[in-house]
Write an enzyme that holds these catalytic residues in place. Sequence first.
Site, PDB file in Angstrom:
ATOM      1  N   LYS A  73       0.817  -1.202   0.000  1.00  0.00           N
ATOM      2  CA  LYS A  73       0.000   0.000   0.000  1.00  0.00           C
ATOM      3  C   LYS A  73       0.869   1.278   0.000  1.00  0.00           C
ATOM      4  O   LYS A  73       2.086   1.217   0.148  1.00  0.00           O
ATOM      5  CB  LYS A  73      -0.935  -0.020   1.213  1.00  0.00           C
TER       6      LYS A  73
HETATM    7  C1  LIG Z   1      -5.495  -4.019   0.636  1.00  0.00           C
HETATM    8  C2  LIG Z   1      -6.950  -3.873   0.722  1.00  0.00           C
HETATM    9  C3  LIG Z   1      -7.697  -4.376   1.796  1.00  0.00           C
HETATM   10  C4  LIG Z   1      -7.119  -5.269   2.851  1.00  0.00           C
HETATM   11  O1  LIG Z   1      -5.995  -4.814   3.500  1.00  0.00           O
HETATM   12  P1  LIG Z   1      -4.961  -5.840   4.177  1.00  0.00           P
HETATM   13  O2  LIG Z   1      -4.133  -4.922   5.023  1.00  0.00           O
HETATM   14  O3  LIG Z   1      -4.168  -6.478   3.079  1.00  0.00           O
HETATM   15  O4  LIG Z   1      -5.736  -6.800   4.984  1.00  0.00           O
HETATM   16  C5  LIG Z   1      -9.059  -4.108   1.843  1.00  0.00           C
HETATM   17  N1  LIG Z   1      -9.664  -3.404   0.877  1.00  0.00           N
HETATM   18  C6  LIG Z   1      -8.984  -2.913  -0.176  1.00  0.00           C
HETATM   19  C7  LIG Z   1      -9.725  -2.115  -1.204  1.00  0.00           C
HETATM   20  C8  LIG Z   1      -7.611  -3.151  -0.307  1.00  0.00           C
HETATM   21  O5  LIG Z   1      -6.957  -2.711  -1.383  1.00  0.00           O
END
Ligand SMILES: *Cc1c(COP(=O)(O)O)cnc(C)c1O
Length: 399
Positions: free
Chosen positions: A188
Amino acid sequence: MCMPGFELFDDDERRQINDVMETGILFRYGFDAARNNQWKAREFEVTLANKLGVKYAHLCASGTAALSTALFACGIGLGDEVIVPPFTFIATIEAIILAGATPVFAEIDETLCLCPDSLVTTITSRTKAILVVHMCGAMARIDNLAAFCQSNGLILLEDACQAIGGTFNGQALGSFGQAGCFSFDFVKTITCGEGGAVITNCHDTYVAADSFTDHGHDHIGNDRGAENHLSIGTNLRTNELNAAIGVAQLKKLDRILEIQKNNKAIIESAIEPVKGIEFRKIPDKEGDSSTFLSIFMPDREKASEAICELNKSGIDGCFYWFDNNWHYIKQWDHIKSLKSHVELPLKSLNNLPNYSKLILPKSDFIIGKTISIQIKLGWSTKEVEARARDIALTLKKIA
Ligand SMILES: *Cc1c(COP(=O)(O)O)cnc(C)c1O
């Protein structure tokens, strides 16, 4: 799919981790005397809340944990319907199902997010909330969606996991509803390795989120001995090491956004003259976090042709979501059949939608023609310009 905070790891992250290792206290709660005033999780929460202009932020183990926590804290469970888009990371849907609630899919529009016009046909007497996902770095028509929630007495939740730093009319994405969720997983915009956060302006929601992620503890007073239990909870906590990385990464967010905006603008202006290609609609371009440039090819055939051609030319970081396992409903057979090792609570409901019969022609049409181009931080200006030229030339052959 990478949105690349990890590209900027340096001594800032190392120093933050060192602070924690010097005390040896990796737990985020308690050990007050031994921790030499190092509270990395608290520090991250306070700076995050300030940065996003909300009263409270609560860290979780992941973005998925943040979604589960937000649903719990907003009182959403068995029998409640939650309207969601079919284009998201599957975590959004998993969290709803595991909460016992029922995901109800509405269409997306050319913002690549929930279409406000499709809500009137998906709302029922059981609808409790709308979970808006700000996909690929930019916003849904959040003002229209918020107005719909307001006039229908629905809870607005935001999955802003892919859109930290994004804004609409100057207001942070994730701060429009009762709760907003962020992810700090490894790919992210900013990362803790693993991590997530729930943000809210509502004190009760914050207290419920805070206790749910730590077995219901109320976290009142020093150390752990005297704490009471507010409710049943679980362990979705973060820890000091992950939070320490987040403290360093959050300080870099503005710089990350600036680099992304510059790199995106270069690629966008190279593609602009190519006839037949349109850009994703962004309700407030100023507020785009610019993690992706998403384009519409004339139709599905041209889009799949273009993605093949881009891959063949060795241009990495281009995504065709329509055929992808994780982000579009077309391939989510396990979700549509509610495949599970246990009998899921929502399976006992009478009014469960028949997911296998679900048709979303508008979303299929839009995702079918969409290609998203990832924006990285580490490129030199020369590299971005060369990439922009290569992408534009490849697309020109097809569009
Ligand atoms: C990455 C993501 C998640 C989940 O996050 P994690 O930290 O990987 O559990 C949820 N929703 C969206 C839209 C994402 O891109």
